[in-house]
Write an enzyme that holds these catalytic residues in place. Sequence first.
Site, PDB file in Angstrom:
ATOM      1  N   TYR A  81     -17.449  15.137 -17.430  1.00 22.52           N
ATOM      2  CA  TYR A  81     -17.824  13.887 -17.191  1.00 22.52           C
ATOM      3  C   TYR A  81     -18.715  13.533 -15.784  1.00 22.52           C
ATOM      4  O   TYR A  81     -18.527  14.193 -14.849  1.00 22.52           O
ATOM      5  CB  TYR A  81     -16.411  12.977 -16.900  1.00 22.52           C
ATOM      6  CG  TYR A  81     -16.520  11.538 -16.431  1.00 22.52           C
ATOM      7  CD1 TYR A  81     -17.057  10.684 -17.241  1.00 22.52           C
ATOM      8  CD2 TYR A  81     -16.042  11.136 -15.101  1.00 22.52           C
ATOM      9  CE1 TYR A  81     -17.452   9.329 -17.049  1.00 22.52           C
ATOM     10  CE2 TYR A  81     -16.387   9.782 -14.729  1.00 22.52           C
ATOM     11  CZ  TYR A  81     -16.937   8.888 -15.654  1.00 22.52           C
ATOM     12  OH  TYR A  81     -17.091   7.771 -15.232  1.00 22.52           O
TER      13      TYR A  81
ATOM     14  N   ASP B 282      -8.093  17.369 -16.570  1.00 20.55           N
ATOM     15  CA  ASP B 282      -8.527  15.985 -16.833  1.00 20.55           C
ATOM     16  C   ASP B 282      -8.055  15.870 -18.351  1.00 20.55           C
ATOM     17  O   ASP B 282      -8.964  16.378 -19.214  1.00 20.55           O
ATOM     18  CB  ASP B 282      -9.942  15.813 -16.700  1.00 20.55           C
ATOM     19  CG  ASP B 282     -10.093  14.239 -17.132  1.00 20.55           C
ATOM     20  OD1 ASP B 282      -9.459  13.675 -17.732  1.00 20.55           O
ATOM     21  OD2 ASP B 282     -11.255  13.643 -16.651  1.00 20.55           O
TER      22      ASP B 282
ATOM     23  N   LYS C 105      -8.180   4.100 -20.032  1.00 20.98           N
ATOM     24  CA  LYS C 105      -8.610   4.446 -21.432  1.00 20.98           C
ATOM     25  C   LYS C 105      -7.237   4.321 -22.471  1.00 20.98           C
ATOM     26  O   LYS C 105      -6.680   3.114 -22.272  1.00 20.98           O
ATOM     27  CB  LYS C 105      -9.046   5.946 -21.324  1.00 20.98           C
ATOM     28  CG  LYS C 105     -10.035   6.134 -20.582  1.00 20.98           C
ATOM     29  CD  LYS C 105     -11.117   5.332 -20.579  1.00 20.98           C
ATOM     30  CE  LYS C 105     -12.452   5.827 -19.722  1.00 20.98           C
ATOM     31  NZ  LYS C 105     -12.383   5.800 -18.091  1.00 20.98           N
TER      32      LYS C 105
ATOM     33  N   ARG D 297       0.826  -1.330   0.165  1.00 23.05           N
ATOM     34  CA  ARG D 297      -0.025  -0.067  -0.062  1.00 23.05           C
ATOM     35  C   ARG D 297       0.917   1.165  -0.065  1.00 23.05           C
ATOM     36  O   ARG D 297       0.537   2.225  -0.628  1.00 23.05           O
ATOM     37  CB  ARG D 297      -0.821  -0.076   1.231  1.00 23.05           C
ATOM     38  CG  ARG D 297      -1.943   1.192   1.275  1.00 23.05           C
ATOM     39  CD  ARG D 297      -2.986   1.031   2.258  1.00 23.05           C
ATOM     40  NE  ARG D 297      -2.691   0.728   3.835  1.00 23.05           N
ATOM     41  CZ  ARG D 297      -2.324   1.650   4.362  1.00 23.05           C
ATOM     42  NH1 ARG D 297      -2.511   2.800   4.217  1.00 23.05           N
ATOM     43  NH2 ARG D 297      -2.034   1.181   5.561  1.00 23.05           N
TER      44      ARG D 297
END
Length: 379
Positions: free
Chosen positions: A98, A170, A195, A46
């Site tokens: 978005y 973004d 993406k 982590r």
Amino acid sequence: MKINTKVIHGYPMTDKYTGSSSIPLYQSSTYSQSNIEENYAYIYSRFSNPTRDALSEAICSIENAQFSEVFSSGMAAISAVLLGFSQGDHIVACKSIYGGTFQLMTEFLPRYGISVTFVDATDPKNYADAIQENTKAFYIETPSNPTLQVTDLNAVIGLAKKNNLITVCDNTFMTPLLSDVISLGIDFSINSATKFINGHSDVILGTVATNNAEYAKWLHKSAVAIGSIAAPFDSWLTMRGLKSMAMRVERSSENAQKLAEYLNQHSKVKKVFYPGLVSHPNHQVHMQQSKNGGMVVSFDLGNEKNVKLFLDAIRIPLVAVSLGGIESIISYPKIMSHACIPKEERIAQGVTDGLLRFSVGCEDISDLLADLDNALSTL
């Protein structure tokens, strides 16, 4: 180093211990510490993991950034940046945005005392007019999802610097390969690496790049404390996908330009949204800050009935949520990416009942156009 070389060699691509041509998948949660008095680079995944760290170096390379953090999803990356603001802070954001980001900004940030004003980002003056005494940042998404509205990055960045504000972009649709927003002066460059960076529709992952050391420390602290770090296997898959990114982006964007030009002259198509078209209202601005029009084309078929007929007839593209795969993907924003936005707001953003978003893949363009022609003939 040019981009086709950089996505393969612009970062350590071989394992320093074995010479392996691929950075190994360190699928480990914890690490042996033979001497508890020593400081080890890796103690628990982590906090840090060799595979994830290798991907972080690769992201820095393609972003032209000094620092990057890798998250479990694009929304985790966006959340890490936005939740870095404090109670009483104000953010100015683009109105066409978005759906997941809109939901975060309208349903979650207010619970922490962070307010957001949405503006038409096609005119930089709207950002200036929305500045308040407690404004801390501008949030930009260009081209916007899914109507591909364009923000003048140089103008908005200049306005932010003048007012000592943070800029967040973004950049998922263009990627750092087509729009180098860090070099333009953006403070936080966010990508849903799900993406185009990964490009194979088999990973959920997000990245944030910055040149500010203090911002980078906070991003890492946030990832560790909230636990939104990317898994080693997803990081490994993304590094594999990254090696072909430049070729995929080049082919997909070439296909998208031709596909947009075809749709733009078709009598059955009400409207086409693609910044690579000369007819796009902000075409010149976009081409000044990007290498081409990108890989995503949206188009309006007028109503939901036509959408259903079209999707029943189309054969090559997947009809699915998401974008950016090597294969073409068509989405229906009304019930997919923007389903969480109230109808009135959705319509105000231009996300009509007839709008489709086409993420253009690497297929032969002649096959894609023939498939489109057949599907449109059913309307």
